[in-house]
Design a protein around this motif. Structure first.
Motif, PDB file in Angstrom:
ATOM      1  N   ALA A  12      39.820  58.188  61.152  1.00  0.00           N
ATOM      2  CA  ALA A  12      39.381  57.904  59.779  1.00  0.00           C
ATOM      3  C   ALA A  12      38.023  57.212  59.863  1.00  0.00           C
ATOM      4  N   ARG A  14      34.884  55.571  57.911  1.00  0.00           N
ATOM      5  CA  ARG A  14      34.570  54.999  56.589  1.00  0.00           C
ATOM      6  C   ARG A  14      33.149  54.463  56.501  1.00  0.00           C
ATOM      7  N   TYR A  63      38.103  53.880  42.295  1.00  0.00           N
ATOM      8  CA  TYR A  63      38.669  53.559  43.607  1.00  0.00           C
ATOM      9  C   TYR A  63      38.882  52.051  43.732  1.00  0.00           C
ATOM     10  N   MET A 166      40.373  60.761  54.400  1.00  0.00           N
ATOM     11  CA  MET A 166      41.094  61.261  53.242  1.00  0.00           C
ATOM     12  C   MET A 166      41.724  60.048  52.572  1.00  0.00           C
ATOM     13  N   THR A 168      43.926  58.319  49.239  1.00  0.00           N
ATOM     14  CA  THR A 168      44.789  58.565  48.075  1.00  0.00           C
ATOM     15  C   THR A 168      44.883  57.359  47.149  1.00  0.00           C
ATOM     16  N   VAL A 169      44.298  56.245  47.572  1.00  0.00           N
ATOM     17  CA  VAL A 169      44.328  55.059  46.711  1.00  0.00           C
ATOM     18  C   VAL A 169      43.871  55.423  45.299  1.00  0.00           C
ATOM     19  N   ARG A 207      48.164  55.798  68.225  1.00  0.00           N
ATOM     20  CA  ARG A 207      49.276  56.554  67.661  1.00  0.00           C
ATOM     21  C   ARG A 207      50.510  56.327  68.519  1.00  0.00           C
TER      22      ARG A 207
HETATM   23  C1  LIG Z   1      47.957  60.441  52.880  1.00  0.00           C
HETATM   24  C2  LIG Z   1      46.851  59.523  53.342  1.00  0.00           C
HETATM   25  C3  LIG Z   1      46.307  58.636  52.449  1.00  0.00           C
HETATM   26  C4  LIG Z   1      45.271  57.783  52.838  1.00  0.00           C
HETATM   27  N1  LIG Z   1      44.695  56.980  51.908  1.00  0.00           N
HETATM   28  C5  LIG Z   1      43.654  56.199  52.268  1.00  0.00           C
HETATM   29  C6  LIG Z   1      42.961  55.433  51.296  1.00  0.00           C
HETATM   30  O1  LIG Z   1      43.257  55.493  50.110  1.00  0.00           O
HETATM   31  N2  LIG Z   1      41.935  54.658  51.716  1.00  0.00           N
HETATM   32  C7  LIG Z   1      41.547  54.615  53.029  1.00  0.00           C
HETATM   33  O2  LIG Z   1      40.596  53.886  53.332  1.00  0.00           O
HETATM   34  N3  LIG Z   1      42.171  55.340  53.970  1.00  0.00           N
HETATM   35  C8  LIG Z   1      43.198  56.141  53.621  1.00  0.00           C
HETATM   36  N4  LIG Z   1      43.810  56.945  54.551  1.00  0.00           N
HETATM   37  C9  LIG Z   1      43.352  56.905  55.963  1.00  0.00           C
HETATM   38  C10 LIG Z   1      44.359  56.187  56.857  1.00  0.00           C
HETATM   39  O3  LIG Z   1      44.277  54.810  56.625  1.00  0.00           O
HETATM   40  C11 LIG Z   1      44.062  56.549  58.326  1.00  0.00           C
HETATM   41  O4  LIG Z   1      44.281  57.928  58.505  1.00  0.00           O
HETATM   42  C12 LIG Z   1      44.944  55.793  59.295  1.00  0.00           C
HETATM   43  O5  LIG Z   1      44.844  54.413  59.123  1.00  0.00           O
HETATM   44  C13 LIG Z   1      44.594  56.153  60.734  1.00  0.00           C
HETATM   45  O6  LIG Z   1      43.276  55.748  60.998  1.00  0.00           O
HETATM   46  P1  LIG Z   1      42.570  56.151  62.376  1.00  0.00           P
HETATM   47  O7  LIG Z   1      42.553  57.647  62.482  1.00  0.00           O
HETATM   48  O8  LIG Z   1      41.166  55.585  62.298  1.00  0.00           O
HETATM   49  O9  LIG Z   1      43.371  55.550  63.477  1.00  0.00           O
HETATM   50  C14 LIG Z   1      44.816  57.811  54.174  1.00  0.00           C
HETATM   51  C15 LIG Z   1      45.347  58.738  55.072  1.00  0.00           C
HETATM   52  C16 LIG Z   1      46.338  59.599  54.658  1.00  0.00           C
HETATM   53  C17 LIG Z   1      46.861  60.624  55.641  1.00  0.00           C
END
Ligand SMILES: Cc1cc2nc3c(=O)[nH]c(=O)nc-3n(C[C@H](O)[C@H](O)[C@H](O)COP(=O)(O)O)c2cc1C
Length: 226
Positions: A12, A14, A63, A166, A168-169, A207
């Protein structure tokens, strides 16, 4: 990139550099992502590419409001909006109005208006065969026809030297988002994908090991995995 490498390193992201993504690169990402599976191959996703600054600022505000609701749960030691042990959600576990009025600083949320690319993803509800409807617990199946697509976006982005997240918040603000983007009630807000060139690309994701979530024959069977 090699598939296994892409799967293992799509973190993820950001935080993005100022480098623009460009329509060609974005088009290649979506072109690859469209091969995602969906129930009945009905491909219920609709995507809005948002670049207009005023609109982006409005989306960022949505958001941030939702983020406040989210963090209020975390502050109370709760999984935000999670169903209970019976699989049902009986209403807000925190005061949502008070939460929305309480600032919750966050780098990503606070800088969202300036992410290089915003993709708003909607799901066309009448196209979803929701096989767990009516099971008197939280429904989960419908999302299975949309989130493989959004993850494909992230995988394809990684292959293009991009990164993203991605989120969903923002779905808490579905009504406002529909109004902003001209979406009909038949479209559910599935998420917001932010994309850009990563400031930093993690290569080791945290993970669980396979044996921690996989068993043989029954849930209480022996662990399976390397
Ligand atoms: C269904 C879903 C919803 C998520 N919603 C948010 C979100 O609203 N805001 C955000 O910053 N990250 C969001 N994420 C990202 C997750 O926080 C992230 O995939 C997880 O913490 C793993 O992070 P990494 O791949 O950096 O280890 C979401 C991920 C998924 C799969």
């Amino acid at each position: 990139m090699e598939l296994r490498e892409v799967m293992r390193t799509t973190a993820a992201i950001r935080a993005f550099t100022d480098e623009p993504v460009g329509d060609d690169r974005l088009a290649r990402v979506l072109e690859a992502a469209r091969f995602a599976p969906s129930g009945g191959n009905r491909q219920p996703w609709r995507v809005v590419v948002v670049t207009e600054p005023g609109l982006r600022a409005e989306i960022a505000r949505c958001y941030q409001l939702s983020w406040r609701e989210y963090t209020a749960h975390l502050a109370a030691g709760l999984v935000p909006f999670a169903p209970d042990e019976t699989g049902r959600w009986e209403g807000p576990a925190v005061d949502l109005e008070a939460a929305r009025a309480t600032p919750a600083p966050n780098d990503f949320a606070d800088n969202l208006a300036s992410v290089p690319v915003m993709l708003v993803v909607f799901a066309h509800l009448p196209s979803l065969a929701v096989l767990d409807n009516g099971l008197r617990r939280q429904s989960i199946v419908g999302g299975g026809s949309i989130y493989p697509f959004t993850h494909n976006i992230l995988l394809a982005a990684r292959n293009e030297g991009l990164g993203g997240v991605m989120t969903t918040v923002i779905c808490r603000q579905e009504d406002k988002m529909r109004e902003l983007l001209g979406a009909s009630p038949s479209l559910a807000l599935a998420g917001l994908v932010a994309l850009g060139v990563p400031v930093h690309q993690p290569t080791r994701l945290r993970r669980r090991q396979v044996a921690e979530f996989t068993t043989r024959e029954r849930l209480d069977g022996p662990a399976f995995g390397p």
